[in-house]
Design a protein around this motif. Structure first.
Motif, mmCIF file in Angstrom:
data_model
loop_
_atom_site.group_PDB
_atom_site.id
_atom_site.type_symbol
_atom_site.label_atom_id
_atom_site.label_comp_id
_atom_site.label_asym_id
_atom_site.label_seq_id
_atom_site.Cartn_x
_atom_site.Cartn_y
_atom_site.Cartn_z
ATOM 1 N N SER A 198 -54.006 47.378 8.762
ATOM 2 C CA SER A 198 -53.023 47.963 7.840
ATOM 3 C C SER A 198 -52.366 49.176 8.494
ATOM 4 O O SER A 198 -52.921 49.755 9.426
ATOM 5 N N ASP B 170 -60.473 56.847 1.555
ATOM 6 C CA ASP B 170 -59.044 56.677 1.256
ATOM 7 C C ASP B 170 -58.883 56.046 -0.133
ATOM 8 O O ASP B 170 -57.940 55.317 -0.392
ATOM 9 N N ALA C 121 -62.283 50.962 1.739
ATOM 10 C CA ALA C 121 -61.989 50.567 3.125
ATOM 11 C C ALA C 121 -60.964 49.443 3.266
ATOM 12 O O ALA C 121 -60.334 49.314 4.314
ATOM 13 N N ALA C 122 -60.809 48.593 2.223
ATOM 14 C CA ALA C 122 -59.996 47.377 2.367
ATOM 15 C C ALA C 122 -58.512 47.706 2.503
ATOM 16 O O ALA C 122 -58.043 48.663 1.881
ATOM 17 N N PRO C 123 -57.772 46.956 3.330
ATOM 18 C CA PRO C 123 -58.219 45.807 4.142
ATOM 19 C C PRO C 123 -58.879 46.167 5.473
ATOM 20 O O PRO C 123 -59.333 45.291 6.186
ATOM 21 N N GLY C 124 -58.939 47.477 5.822
ATOM 22 C CA GLY C 124 -59.764 47.810 6.981
ATOM 23 C C GLY C 124 -59.104 48.633 8.081
ATOM 24 O O GLY C 124 -59.660 48.727 9.176
ATOM 25 N N GLY C 125 -57.956 49.241 7.804
ATOM 26 C CA GLY C 125 -57.279 50.035 8.847
ATOM 27 C C GLY C 125 -58.149 51.175 9.376
ATOM 28 O O GLY C 125 -58.272 51.371 10.585
ATOM 29 N N VAL D 266 -57.930 55.459 -3.852
ATOM 30 C CA VAL D 266 -56.835 55.960 -4.697
ATOM 31 C C VAL D 266 -57.445 56.367 -6.035
ATOM 32 O O VAL D 266 -57.832 55.515 -6.835
HETATM 33 C C1 LIG Z 1 -55.175 52.851 0.153
HETATM 34 S S1 LIG Z 1 -56.326 51.582 0.083
HETATM 35 C C2 LIG Z 1 -57.295 51.878 1.494
HETATM 36 C C3 LIG Z 1 -56.683 51.439 2.788
HETATM 37 C C4 LIG Z 1 -57.638 51.532 3.925
HETATM 38 N N1 LIG Z 1 -57.987 52.916 4.213
HETATM 39 C C5 LIG Z 1 -57.076 50.909 5.177
HETATM 40 O O1 LIG Z 1 -56.914 51.624 6.155
HETATM 41 O O2 LIG Z 1 -56.846 49.699 5.203
HETATM 42 C C6 LIG Z 1 -57.369 52.084 -1.209
HETATM 43 C C7 LIG Z 1 -58.595 51.220 -1.380
HETATM 44 O O3 LIG Z 1 -59.488 51.936 -2.220
HETATM 45 C C8 LIG Z 1 -60.214 50.988 -2.946
HETATM 46 N N2 LIG Z 1 -60.850 51.656 -4.083
HETATM 47 C C9 LIG Z 1 -60.267 52.313 -5.102
HETATM 48 N N3 LIG Z 1 -61.240 52.776 -5.940
HETATM 49 C C10 LIG Z 1 -62.407 52.397 -5.416
HETATM 50 C C11 LIG Z 1 -63.756 52.589 -5.798
HETATM 51 N N4 LIG Z 1 -64.073 53.250 -6.911
HETATM 52 N N5 LIG Z 1 -64.728 52.060 -5.010
HETATM 53 C C12 LIG Z 1 -64.428 51.403 -3.872
HETATM 54 N N6 LIG Z 1 -63.162 51.213 -3.463
HETATM 55 C C13 LIG Z 1 -62.175 51.698 -4.221
HETATM 56 C C14 LIG Z 1 -59.193 49.936 -3.319
HETATM 57 O O4 LIG Z 1 -59.839 48.690 -3.580
HETATM 58 C C15 LIG Z 1 -58.314 49.883 -2.057
HETATM 59 O O5 LIG Z 1 -58.721 48.831 -1.217
#
Ligand SMILES: C[S@@+](CC[C@H](N)C(=O)[O-])C[C@H]1O[C@@H](n2cnc3c(N)ncnc32)[C@H](O)[C@@H]1O
Length: 357
Positions: free
Chosen positions: A191, A281, A225-229, A283
């Motif tokens: 990502s 990361d 972490a998803a999708p994993g950047g 939200v």
């Molecule tokens: C901005 S994305 C992260 C992108 C990631 N850092 C990357 O580099 O691909 C935010 C992620 O936070 C996860 N998220 C939000 N609240 C969460 C929680 N309470 N527990 C685990 N994951 C959470 C969402 O599912 C989403 O995948």
């Protein structure tokens, strides 16, 4: 006489930077006032002791500035047929005041705001730099060869008729023009968010710290972490990563054998053993994130952390200050905290935290 700080920032965040500078300058004993217009991509902070303020307020402590310069002269109303002569005259006048000396500048950077209007000045900035550099060398202002250890001379185009002359100290400023690092999106990165963590490591750690703190086989936890950047960036540093998210992770990361995916709530999950790095990361409301991050340090679950605070609200500087103060207080230990709105951050800031050594 230098009478202002001149800071580049993300367009739209001028009010945040203005509020931050006003508060920090007053606390440092150098009160002044900010001149800012939303969307311009810069803020000027007028203060009588601007040079002393620049020293009292290192860039490292300013969240919403990408770059901090000391303004030497404001030159509006320039004639496009000769912008060089007034710049030379301004330098001569500054020399008379003892503010600059021949040969003191090691590099010339000609810049323009990173805003919709400012980007139209990119071509002019490039060609003007090529015209001005030899004149500055001939007049003895610039060292014969680029010298990155000496103060830089900045010419900031605010319009075709308007430049600001400024200087920066290489030890207390961003090493990149406009404070924007040149990072390319890697084809394998899951990502674009990967660029945020890469930039955080480049901006918030120095070279020595990167050598010490980003090492093979370190353990890391990536919350949200998803999708994993971010996991990908940590994996490329040689780390072993536990990626916590209920959403799907990119297969290629899991195939590497260095990333384990745990489907769990990042606000509940805790590591079985302390990790070297925790990154987050998710939200969520920034106060909730700051609170959870503090728990990690209080409980000793991580040695270092990088986390984002999302700021969709109006009073973003106020919220930032509240979150950072609450975080530090709740860790119950002296912390080194570096927070910055990075180039790759949109409505958010990135925080690096580690116990003070
Ligand atoms: C901005 S994305 C992260 C992108 C990631 N850092 C990357 O580099 O691909 C935010 C992620 O936070 C996860 N998220 C939000 N609240 C969460 C929680 N309470 N527990 C685990 N994951 C959470 C969402 O599912 C989403 O995948």
């Amino acid at each position: 006489m230098p009478d202002a700080l001149f800071c580049w920032c993300r367009a739209g965040f001028e009010p945040e930077l203005a509020a931050e500078l006003t508060e920090r300058a007053a606390l440092a004993g150098h009160p002044g006032y900010a001149r800012a217009e939303r969307g311009n991509g810069y803020v000027e902070f007028i203060a009588s002791g601007a040079r002393a303020l620049a020293m009292a307020l290192p860039l490292e402590r300013i969240v919403f500035a990408r770059q901090k310069l000391l303004r030497l002269a404001d030159l509006p109303g320039l004639n496009p047929s000769d912008r060089i002569t007034p710049i030379m005259q301004a330098l001569d006048a500054l020399k008379e005041q003892g503010e600059v000396a021949p040969g003191m500048f090691g590099e010339l950077w000609v810049e323009h705001p990173d805003s919709d209007d400012g980007k139209t000045l990119a071509g002019l900035s490039r060609s003007f730099a090529n015209a001005l550099r030899p004149s500055l060398r001939k007049a003895g202002w610039l060292s014969a060869k680029d010298d990155p250890r000496r103060p830089r001379l900045h010419v900031a185009f605010l319009g075709g008729h308007h430049v600001v002359l400024a200087t920066s100290d290489p030890r207390d400023s961003s090493p990149w023009p406009l404070g924007i690092p040149r990072l390319r999106m890697h084809a394998e990165a899951p990502s674009r968010s990967a660029l945020k963590l890469e930039e955080a490591f480049m901006t918030l750690l120095d070279e020595r710290e990167r050598g010490l703190l980003l090492r093979d086989n370190m353990q890391a936890a990536d919350l949200g972490a998803a999708p994993g950047g971010w996991s990908w960036v940590l994996m490329r540093q040689g780390m072993l990563v536990t990626a916590v998210d209920n959403g799907p992770m990119r297969e290629q990361l899991l195939d590497s054998g260095r990333v384990e995916h745990v489907r769990a709530d990042g606000f509940q999950w805790q590591p079985r053993r302390p990790v070297d790095w925790m990154v987050c990361d998710m939200v969520e409301q920034p106060r909730k994130v700051a609170d959870r991050m503090a728990t990690w340090f209080r409980e000793g679950w991580c040695k270092q952390a990088v986390f984002n605070l999302k700021l969709p609200m109006k009073k973003r500087w106020e919220e930032t200050r509240i979150c950072l103060e609450a975080f530090e207080l709740q860790t119950h230990r002296p912390m080194t905290i570096r927070a910055r709105q990075l180039y790759h951050d949109r409505e958010e800031i990135t925080v690096l935290a580690m116990p003070s050594r």
